[in-house]
Design a protein around this motif. Structure first.
Motif, PDB file in Angstrom:
ATOM      1  N   PHE A  38      -5.848  -4.886 -11.383  1.00 35.60           N
ATOM      2  CA  PHE A  38      -5.926  -3.430 -11.353  1.00 35.60           C
ATOM      3  C   PHE A  38      -4.885  -2.739 -12.235  1.00 35.60           C
ATOM      4  O   PHE A  38      -5.144  -1.668 -12.758  1.00 35.60           O
ATOM      5  CB  PHE A  38      -5.865  -2.929  -9.916  1.00 35.60           C
ATOM      6  CG  PHE A  38      -7.050  -3.385  -9.106  1.00 35.60           C
ATOM      7  CD1 PHE A  38      -8.318  -2.892  -9.372  1.00 35.60           C
ATOM      8  CD2 PHE A  38      -6.906  -4.327  -8.113  1.00 35.60           C
ATOM      9  CE1 PHE A  38      -9.421  -3.323  -8.659  1.00 35.60           C
ATOM     10  CE2 PHE A  38      -7.996  -4.771  -7.382  1.00 35.60           C
ATOM     11  CZ  PHE A  38      -9.255  -4.260  -7.656  1.00 35.60           C
ATOM     12  N   SER A  39      -3.717  -3.350 -12.421  1.00 37.95           N
ATOM     13  CA  SER A  39      -2.729  -2.716 -13.305  1.00 37.95           C
ATOM     14  C   SER A  39      -3.241  -2.690 -14.747  1.00 37.95           C
ATOM     15  O   SER A  39      -2.982  -1.739 -15.483  1.00 37.95           O
ATOM     16  CB  SER A  39      -1.371  -3.416 -13.219  1.00 37.95           C
ATOM     17  OG  SER A  39      -1.468  -4.751 -13.663  1.00 37.95           O
ATOM     18  N   LYS A  40      -3.997  -3.704 -15.138  1.00 35.16           N
ATOM     19  CA  LYS A  40      -4.593  -3.728 -16.477  1.00 35.16           C
ATOM     20  C   LYS A  40      -5.713  -2.700 -16.595  1.00 35.16           C
ATOM     21  O   LYS A  40      -5.926  -2.125 -17.660  1.00 35.16           O
ATOM     22  CB  LYS A  40      -5.121  -5.125 -16.813  1.00 35.16           C
ATOM     23  CG  LYS A  40      -4.047  -6.157 -16.993  1.00 35.16           C
ATOM     24  CD  LYS A  40      -3.326  -5.915 -18.299  1.00 35.16           C
ATOM     25  CE  LYS A  40      -2.428  -7.088 -18.634  1.00 35.16           C
ATOM     26  NZ  LYS A  40      -1.716  -6.872 -19.877  1.00 35.16           N
ATOM     27  N   VAL A  41      -6.442  -2.481 -15.499  1.00 29.23           N
ATOM     28  CA  VAL A  41      -7.494  -1.456 -15.491  1.00 29.23           C
ATOM     29  C   VAL A  41      -6.858  -0.098 -15.761  1.00 29.23           C
ATOM     30  O   VAL A  41      -7.304   0.658 -16.624  1.00 29.23           O
ATOM     31  CB  VAL A  41      -8.253  -1.439 -14.139  1.00 29.23           C
ATOM     32  CG1 VAL A  41      -9.255  -0.300 -14.105  1.00 29.23           C
ATOM     33  CG2 VAL A  41      -8.940  -2.769 -13.890  1.00 29.23           C
ATOM     34  N   VAL A  64      -9.937   6.807 -10.398  1.00 28.42           N
ATOM     35  CA  VAL A  64     -10.512   5.740  -9.567  1.00 28.42           C
ATOM     36  C   VAL A  64      -9.681   4.462  -9.713  1.00 28.42           C
ATOM     37  O   VAL A  64      -9.423   3.758  -8.725  1.00 28.42           O
ATOM     38  CB  VAL A  64     -11.994   5.492  -9.931  1.00 28.42           C
ATOM     39  CG1 VAL A  64     -12.532   4.256  -9.241  1.00 28.42           C
ATOM     40  CG2 VAL A  64     -12.828   6.718  -9.575  1.00 28.42           C
ATOM     41  N   ALA A  65      -9.223   4.181 -10.915  1.00 33.48           N
ATOM     42  CA  ALA A  65      -8.394   2.984 -11.138  1.00 33.48           C
ATOM     43  C   ALA A  65      -7.091   3.082 -10.362  1.00 33.48           C
ATOM     44  O   ALA A  65      -6.652   2.109  -9.738  1.00 33.48           O
ATOM     45  CB  ALA A  65      -8.120   2.805 -12.635  1.00 33.48           C
ATOM     46  N   TYR A  66      -6.452   4.262 -10.388  1.00 38.28           N
ATOM     47  CA  TYR A  66      -5.234   4.450  -9.599  1.00 38.28           C
ATOM     48  C   TYR A  66      -5.516   4.250  -8.115  1.00 38.28           C
ATOM     49  O   TYR A  66      -4.740   3.616  -7.402  1.00 38.28           O
ATOM     50  CB  TYR A  66      -4.654   5.843  -9.809  1.00 38.28           C
ATOM     51  CG  TYR A  66      -3.796   6.002 -11.035  1.00 38.28           C
ATOM     52  CD1 TYR A  66      -2.714   5.159 -11.279  1.00 38.28           C
ATOM     53  CD2 TYR A  66      -4.040   7.024 -11.941  1.00 38.28           C
ATOM     54  CE1 TYR A  66      -1.911   5.314 -12.400  1.00 38.28           C
ATOM     55  CE2 TYR A  66      -3.242   7.195 -13.063  1.00 38.28           C
ATOM     56  CZ  TYR A  66      -2.178   6.342 -13.283  1.00 38.28           C
ATOM     57  OH  TYR A  66      -1.392   6.505 -14.380  1.00 38.28           O
ATOM     58  N   LYS A  67      -6.624   4.802  -7.647  1.00 36.40           N
ATOM     59  CA  LYS A  67      -6.982   4.664  -6.228  1.00 36.40           C
ATOM     60  C   LYS A  67      -7.201   3.194  -5.878  1.00 36.40           C
ATOM     61  O   LYS A  67      -6.714   2.706  -4.855  1.00 36.40           O
ATOM     62  CB  LYS A  67      -8.240   5.467  -5.922  1.00 36.40           C
ATOM     63  CG  LYS A  67      -8.648   5.441  -4.464  1.00 36.40           C
ATOM     64  CD  LYS A  67      -9.863   6.318  -4.230  1.00 36.40           C
ATOM     65  CE  LYS A  67     -10.264   6.343  -2.786  1.00 36.40           C
ATOM     66  NZ  LYS A  67     -10.977   5.164  -2.364  1.00 36.40           N
ATOM     67  N   ASN A  68      -7.930   2.468  -6.721  1.00 40.57           N
ATOM     68  CA  ASN A  68      -8.190   1.045  -6.468  1.00 40.57           C
ATOM     69  C   ASN A  68      -6.910   0.228  -6.501  1.00 40.57           C
ATOM     70  O   ASN A  68      -6.798  -0.789  -5.808  1.00 40.57           O
ATOM     71  CB  ASN A  68      -9.185   0.483  -7.479  1.00 40.57           C
ATOM     72  CG  ASN A  68     -10.588   0.988  -7.242  1.00 40.57           C
ATOM     73  OD1 ASN A  68     -10.938   1.394  -6.144  1.00 40.57           O
ATOM     74  ND2 ASN A  68     -11.404   0.980  -8.279  1.00 40.57           N
TER      75      ASN A  68
END
Length: 76
Positions: A38-41, A64-68
Motif C-alpha cells: 500500500f505504501s507503493k500504491v 482511497v490509497a491512503y484509506k487502504n
C-alpha cells in the motif's frame, strides 16, 4: 501474484523511459495494491496527482490509497 510482479517489472522499465505516464503509474499502483504494497500504491498515486493536478479521479484514487493504507490522517 506472478502476473502482477511481471507487470511491475515491465512498468518499472517503461517508467524509466516515460516517467510522466499516468497510465503506467496507474497500472503500477493497481499491481502494488494486489500485492498488498500500500505504501507503493500511495507513492504512485501521489506522482499521478503531481503530473495531473486537475484530475478529480487522481485525487480520489490517492484518497482511497491512503484509506487502504490506514493513514492516520484519515483517522483524525
Amino acid at each position: 501474484s506472478g502476473h502482477h510482479e511481471e507487470l511491475l517489472a515491465v512498468a518499472s522499465v517503461l517508467l524509466q523511459k516515460y516517467p510522466l505516464s499516468v497510465q503506467l503509474l496507474n497500472m503500477s499502483a493497481i499491481s502494488h495494491k494486489s500485492l498488498g504494497q500500500f505504501s507503493k500504491v500511495v507513492e504512485n498515486f501521489e506522482r499521478v496527482t503531481q503530473i495531473n493536478d486537475k484530475s478529480p479521479d487522481a485525487f480520489n484514487n490517492l484518497g482511497v490509497a491512503y484509506k487502504n493504507q490506514g493513514s492516520l490522517y484519515f483517522q483524525l
